[in-house]
Design a protein around this motif. Sequence first.
Motif, mmCIF file in Angstrom:
data_model
loop_
_atom_site.group_PDB
_atom_site.id
_atom_site.type_symbol
_atom_site.label_atom_id
_atom_site.label_comp_id
_atom_site.label_asym_id
_atom_site.label_seq_id
_atom_site.Cartn_x
_atom_site.Cartn_y
_atom_site.Cartn_z
ATOM 1 N N MET A 1 0.845 -1.171 0.000
ATOM 2 C CA MET A 1 0.000 0.000 0.000
ATOM 3 C C MET A 1 0.893 1.237 0.000
ATOM 4 N N ILE A 2 0.691 2.129 -0.948
ATOM 5 C CA ILE A 2 1.454 3.369 -1.050
ATOM 6 C C ILE A 2 0.633 4.475 -0.422
ATOM 7 N N ILE A 3 1.263 5.245 0.437
ATOM 8 C CA ILE A 3 0.584 6.345 1.107
ATOM 9 C C ILE A 3 1.269 7.643 0.732
ATOM 10 N N THR A 4 0.493 8.621 0.363
ATOM 11 C CA THR A 4 1.024 9.940 0.059
ATOM 12 C C THR A 4 0.555 10.888 1.134
ATOM 13 N N TRP A 5 1.474 11.535 1.802
ATOM 14 C CA TRP A 5 1.149 12.465 2.876
ATOM 15 C C TRP A 5 0.925 13.837 2.297
ATOM 16 N N LYS A 6 -0.124 14.472 2.717
ATOM 17 C CA LYS A 6 -0.430 15.826 2.263
ATOM 18 C C LYS A 6 -0.352 16.765 3.460
ATOM 19 N N VAL A 7 -0.037 18.010 3.196
ATOM 20 C CA VAL A 7 0.045 19.011 4.255
ATOM 21 C C VAL A 7 -1.346 19.250 4.800
ATOM 22 N N GLY A 8 -1.545 18.889 6.072
ATOM 23 C CA GLY A 8 -2.828 19.139 6.714
ATOM 24 C C GLY A 8 -2.910 20.590 7.153
ATOM 25 N N GLY A 9 -4.077 21.208 6.983
ATOM 26 C CA GLY A 9 -4.259 22.569 7.448
ATOM 27 C C GLY A 9 -3.771 23.621 6.489
ATOM 28 N N GLY A 10 -3.148 23.253 5.417
ATOM 29 C CA GLY A 10 -2.733 24.224 4.429
ATOM 30 C C GLY A 10 -1.338 24.770 4.651
ATOM 31 N N LEU A 11 -0.838 25.382 3.604
ATOM 32 C CA LEU A 11 0.513 25.928 3.569
ATOM 33 C C LEU A 11 0.731 26.994 4.637
ATOM 34 N N LYS A 12 -0.212 27.917 4.758
ATOM 35 C CA LYS A 12 -0.052 29.006 5.736
ATOM 36 C C LYS A 12 -0.009 28.481 7.158
ATOM 37 N N ASP A 13 -0.851 27.486 7.456
ATOM 38 C CA ASP A 13 -0.855 26.911 8.803
ATOM 39 C C ASP A 13 0.474 26.227 9.115
ATOM 40 N N LYS A 14 1.015 25.504 8.137
ATOM 41 C CA LYS A 14 2.294 24.827 8.353
ATOM 42 C C LYS A 14 3.418 25.842 8.515
ATOM 43 N N LEU A 15 3.392 26.910 7.708
ATOM 44 C CA LEU A 15 4.403 27.960 7.860
ATOM 45 C C LEU A 15 4.343 28.555 9.268
ATOM 46 N N LYS A 16 3.136 28.800 9.768
ATOM 47 C CA LYS A 16 2.980 29.341 11.128
ATOM 48 C C LYS A 16 3.498 28.358 12.172
ATOM 49 N N GLU A 17 3.177 27.089 11.977
ATOM 50 C CA GLU A 17 3.632 26.065 12.913
ATOM 51 C C GLU A 17 5.156 26.023 12.973
ATOM 52 N N TYR A 18 5.807 26.058 11.817
ATOM 53 C CA TYR A 18 7.270 26.004 11.782
ATOM 54 C C TYR A 18 7.881 27.306 12.291
ATOM 55 N N GLU A 19 7.238 28.420 11.995
ATOM 56 C CA GLU A 19 7.714 29.705 12.506
ATOM 57 C C GLU A 19 7.677 29.707 14.035
ATOM 58 N N GLN A 20 6.615 29.157 14.598
ATOM 59 C CA GLN A 20 6.515 29.078 16.058
ATOM 60 C C GLN A 20 7.603 28.160 16.621
ATOM 61 N N ARG A 21 7.849 27.054 15.964
ATOM 62 C CA ARG A 21 8.888 26.126 16.412
ATOM 63 C C ARG A 21 10.251 26.815 16.402
ATOM 64 N N MET A 22 10.508 27.605 15.360
ATOM 65 C CA MET A 22 11.785 28.318 15.273
ATOM 66 C C MET A 22 11.874 29.406 16.341
ATOM 67 N N ARG A 34 12.070 31.296 4.975
ATOM 68 C CA ARG A 34 10.654 31.156 4.612
ATOM 69 C C ARG A 34 10.525 30.634 3.180
ATOM 70 N N LEU A 35 11.347 31.154 2.267
ATOM 71 C CA LEU A 35 11.303 30.716 0.877
ATOM 72 C C LEU A 35 11.717 29.247 0.756
ATOM 73 N N ILE A 36 12.752 28.861 1.454
ATOM 74 C CA ILE A 36 13.211 27.466 1.437
ATOM 75 C C ILE A 36 12.128 26.556 1.999
ATOM 76 N N LEU A 37 11.511 26.975 3.085
ATOM 77 C CA LEU A 37 10.439 26.191 3.690
ATOM 78 C C LEU A 37 9.241 26.087 2.750
ATOM 79 N N ARG A 38 8.913 27.178 2.086
ATOM 80 C CA ARG A 38 7.801 27.179 1.132
ATOM 81 C C ARG A 38 8.086 26.195 -0.012
ATOM 82 N N VAL A 39 9.309 26.193 -0.523
ATOM 83 C CA VAL A 39 9.685 25.256 -1.594
ATOM 84 C C VAL A 39 9.536 23.820 -1.100
#
Length: 157
Positions: A1-22, A34-39
């Motif tokens: 079974m092949i599973i493809t993971w998708k970004v939950g909550g959208g790009l902006k939510d993930k950027l915020k999550e990583y920004e908070q972690r940093m 931010r540009l590297i993370l977006r890519v």
Amino acid sequence: MIITWKVGGGLKDKLKEYEQRMTEANFKLTSQRRLILRVLLENINEHLSAEEVYQLVRERNPRVGLATVYRTLELFCELGILHELNFDNNCRRYELEQGDYHHHHLICLKCGKIIEFSDYILKDLEGYIDREYNFDVVDHRIKFYGYCSDCRIESKD
């Protein structure tokens, strides 16, 4: 079974999550980071090398240097945002952390395609190892090498 993971909550939510972690680790999410993370987020299902990340970043901002990409990837690994992978071809590749989604990789020997898969039978194996050998498994990495469906079809032609 092949599973493809998708970004939950959208790009902006993930950027915020990583920004908070940093921020919690006393790092800033600079425009280059931010540009590297977006890519990386836009290529979530790829296993990019530093050079591939660099090429994608330079398409958007030619002033970002290769050294910046390397330092940023290293920082993201230290912060648990990225995982560094080695597929035995002397080329490190990177993938974003995926929470509780533990997966493994199928690597095509002909075209180099990397396919993620998850097999829950391995959880049973971890339980067996714990019971049988009194060994607490905390992590594992499995890689299978072979030929993807595209390359298998080409070789039959």
